[in-house]
Design an enzyme around this catalytic site. Structure first.
Site, PDB file in Angstrom:
ATOM      1  N   HIS A   1       0.890  -1.199  -0.057  1.00  0.00           N
ATOM      2  CA  HIS A   1      -0.008   0.121  -0.025  1.00  0.00           C
ATOM      3  C   HIS A   1       0.810   1.192  -0.047  1.00  0.00           C
ATOM      4  O   HIS A   1       0.309   2.434  -0.010  1.00  0.00           O
ATOM      5  CB  HIS A   1      -0.944   0.013   1.274  1.00  0.00           C
ATOM      6  CG  HIS A   1      -0.194   0.270   2.434  1.00  0.00           C
ATOM      7  ND1 HIS A   1       0.434  -0.648   3.040  1.00  0.00           N
ATOM      8  CD2 HIS A   1      -0.357   1.221   3.360  1.00  0.00           C
ATOM      9  CE1 HIS A   1       1.035  -0.192   4.397  1.00  0.00           C
ATOM     10  NE2 HIS A   1       0.543   0.783   4.218  1.00  0.00           N
TER      11      HIS A   1
HETATM   12  C1  UD1 Z   1      -2.131   4.931   6.405  1.00  0.00           C
HETATM   13  C2  UD1 Z   1      -0.826   5.444   7.049  1.00  0.00           C
HETATM   14  C3  UD1 Z   1       0.173   4.317   6.706  1.00  0.00           C
HETATM   15  C4  UD1 Z   1      -0.154   3.094   7.326  1.00  0.00           C
HETATM   16  C5  UD1 Z   1      -1.796   2.786   6.813  1.00  0.00           C
HETATM   17  C6  UD1 Z   1      -2.157   1.393   7.240  1.00  0.00           C
HETATM   18  C7  UD1 Z   1      -0.519   7.942   7.003  1.00  0.00           C
HETATM   19  C8  UD1 Z   1       0.306   8.957   6.254  1.00  0.00           C
HETATM   20  N1  UD1 Z   1      -0.392   6.752   6.355  1.00  0.00           N
HETATM   21  O1  UD1 Z   1      -1.939   4.868   4.884  1.00  0.00           O
HETATM   22  O2  UD1 Z   1       1.347   4.647   7.360  1.00  0.00           O
HETATM   23  O3  UD1 Z   1       0.663   1.952   7.189  1.00  0.00           O
HETATM   24  O4  UD1 Z   1      -2.571   3.506   7.098  1.00  0.00           O
HETATM   25  O5  UD1 Z   1      -3.297   0.930   6.453  1.00  0.00           O
HETATM   26  O6  UD1 Z   1      -1.175   8.115   7.793  1.00  0.00           O
HETATM   27  N2  UD1 Z   1      -9.619   4.360   2.345  1.00  0.00           N
HETATM   28  C9  UD1 Z   1     -10.801   3.691   2.441  1.00  0.00           C
HETATM   29  N3  UD1 Z   1     -11.093   3.447   3.587  1.00  0.00           N
HETATM   30  C10 UD1 Z   1     -10.590   3.903   4.808  1.00  0.00           C
HETATM   31  C11 UD1 Z   1      -9.550   4.482   5.014  1.00  0.00           C
HETATM   32  C12 UD1 Z   1      -8.869   4.895   3.498  1.00  0.00           C
HETATM   33  O7  UD1 Z   1     -11.153   3.295   1.412  1.00  0.00           O
HETATM   34  O8  UD1 Z   1     -11.239   3.269   5.920  1.00  0.00           O
HETATM   35  C13 UD1 Z   1      -8.867   4.618   1.293  1.00  0.00           C
HETATM   36  C14 UD1 Z   1      -9.173   6.211   0.765  1.00  0.00           C
HETATM   37  O9  UD1 Z   1      -9.206   6.143  -0.531  1.00  0.00           O
HETATM   38  C15 UD1 Z   1      -7.764   6.952   1.321  1.00  0.00           C
HETATM   39  C16 UD1 Z   1      -6.676   5.758   1.057  1.00  0.00           C
HETATM   40  O10 UD1 Z   1      -7.462   4.765   1.431  1.00  0.00           O
HETATM   41  O11 UD1 Z   1      -7.680   8.143   0.620  1.00  0.00           O
HETATM   42  C17 UD1 Z   1      -5.510   6.055   1.752  1.00  0.00           C
HETATM   43  O12 UD1 Z   1      -5.969   6.218   3.345  1.00  0.00           O
HETATM   44  P1  UD1 Z   1      -5.192   6.940   4.259  1.00  0.00           P
HETATM   45  O13 UD1 Z   1      -5.525   6.946   5.669  1.00  0.00           O
HETATM   46  O14 UD1 Z   1      -4.780   8.454   3.789  1.00  0.00           O
HETATM   47  O15 UD1 Z   1      -3.745   6.240   4.160  1.00  0.00           O
HETATM   48  P2  UD1 Z   1      -3.089   4.800   4.064  1.00  0.00           P
HETATM   49  O16 UD1 Z   1      -2.583   4.619   2.670  1.00  0.00           O
HETATM   50  O17 UD1 Z   1      -4.294   3.877   4.600  1.00  0.00           O
END
Ligand code: UD1
Length: 382
Positions: free
Chosen positions: A217
């Site tokens: 990811h």
């Molecule tokens: C975040 C953390 C990362 C961690 C990861 C674990 C930061 C900078 N990154 O990354 O260090 O390893 O979590 O998963 O904080 N989304 C969904 N559903 C959700 C949450 C997210 O669909 O419940 C999608 C959205 O499109 C979102 C993308 O995932 O934009 C990324 O989510 P985000 O929380 O920004 O970062 P992660 O890549 O999950």
């Protein structure tokens, strides 16, 4: 929740905010919340930023890990990094001003970690950072910036592996603020392993007894279409040598669809078995039975090391060097040739078996609670 608030309103004990926002935070918070609850004279309040919000990324972790429902929910949701961190900062500050705790405990390196730590120090609430001191020395990673900034403003820094002590010293953080407590994620792993093994997740997914587990990811692997395409092609090829199961993170799913290769990660195919994000117990069940793990996750590098499972870490750097020194992780970057060669080493049995890592013993949560309690005691004594 009402009961905890009544205790808080009576103010018999210092109140500690425990902050979580994203999946790995929940796994780290659970043993600390439990150990603090066992300390008489401390009250806790769970603050959920809402960074992760899908049931599969969030609710299921609270249920499986026995974490009490959050007392405070900031509902920030997804947004670009600046907007997400800004929302966390603003909403947590509003909450802190209304009801300031004696301390704010943040975990790991996600946007919720720095957002809440910054809100707390700005209103004079001291910050405890659990998993302090880790450094990849790669400032293109959002997590590295979150780690550096959180450690620069934290009042008590609780470190999971000895590299953290050196890093913090090098950055001029006084030794008196720093304690080596071990790895709270391993507390959760040890506690949940019997239940995880009983899940039989590999059998349920129709995997052969010898299989590998994949997670991806990180922006460095999924945001660039050419890189993601090459990695997905490689996974399809490797899966013909040993079946691979791949729980696809929503960020990776979206990136694949945007790159026109969404169908390559479609669910229900073999030998690359793609599924949606999995609950903690299913993930641990798969991990504990895997012959190999290919991942860019920080947590999985640690969990594979604790379980003795070979781990190909698809990154050029790691902020968790003990997993390559004593554990079972090897850095292989995202170059197909290097990954394929390392995969063949695993198939041939040419892999480091790993050794126990100091203080990754299932008792880190207790040490965290002990350090917080004695630090609060020192702060409040004249
Ligand atoms: C975040 C953390 C990362 C961690 C990861 C674990 C930061 C900078 N990154 O990354 O260090 O390893 O979590 O998963 O904080 N989304 C969904 N559903 C959700 C949450 C997210 O669909 O419940 C999608 C959205 O499109 C979102 C993308 O995932 O934009 C990324 O989510 P985000 O929380 O920004 O970062 P992660 O890549 O999950």
């Amino acid at each position: 929740m009402a009961e905890r608030e009544i205790i808080i309103a009576g103010l018999p004990s210092p109140l500690i905010d425990l902050v979580a926002g994203a999946r790995p935070n929940f796994v780290k918070l659970a043993p600390v919340a439990r150990a603090l609850a066992a300390h008489r004279g401390l009250a806790t309040r769970i603050v959920h930023t809402g960074q992760h919000y899908d049931a599969a990324m969030n609710d299921v972790f609270f249920t499986e890990l026995g974490i009490p429902a959050p007392d405070v929910h900031l509902d920030v949701g997804s947004a670009p990094h600046g907007a997400q961190t800004g929302r966390i900062l603003e909403r947590y500050e509003g909450h802190l001003l209304g009801s300031p705790p004696a301390a704010c405990v943040v975990f790991g390196d996600v946007n919720s970690t720095i957002g809440c730590a910054l809100a707390a120090v700005k209103v004079g609430v001291p910050v405890v950072h659990v998993e302090a001191g880790l450094r990849s020395f790669d400032r293109t990673m959002p997590e590295e910036i979150n780690r550096l900034l959180t450690d620069a403003i934290a009042d008590l820094l609780l470190v999971s592996e000895d590299s953290g002590l050196e890093n913090l010293r090098r950055e001029g953080i006084p030794d008196g603020k720093v304690r080596l407590v071990g790895n709270v994620m391993i507390d959760t792993l040890q506690q949940m392993l019997p239940a995880a093994r009983a899940q039989g997740t590999a059998t349920r997914l129709g995997l052969a007894p010898r299989y590998g587990l994949v997670t991806l990811h990180r922006p460095s692997n999924v945001d660039e279409p050419a890189v993601l395409r090459e990695l997905v092609d490689l996974l399809h090829a490797l899966a013909t040598e040993m079946p691979l199961v791949f729980p696809v993170h929503p960020r990776t799913r979206r990136a694949a669809e945007a790159s026109g290769i969404g169908e390559r990660l479609a669910e229900g195919r073999t030998p690359l078995v793609c599924v949606g994000p999995l609950p903690y117990l299913d993930t641990l069940s798969l991990l504990s039975g895997a012959a190999v793990v290919l991942t860019d996750s920080g947590g999985l590098q640690e969990e594979t090391s604790a379980l003795g499972v070979p781990c190909l870490t698809l990154r050029e750097t790691t902020e968790r060097p003990v997993t390559t020194r004593l554990g079972t992780s090897r850095l292989v970057g995202n170059d197909s040739g290097r990954i394929r060669a390392a995969f063949r080493d695993v198939l041939a049995g040419a892999w480091n078996a790993g050794q126990p890592i100091p203080l990754w013993d299932g008792r880190a949560g207790e040490r965290v609670a002990h350090e917080i309690a004695s630090w609060l005691g020192r702060r409040s004594s004249p």
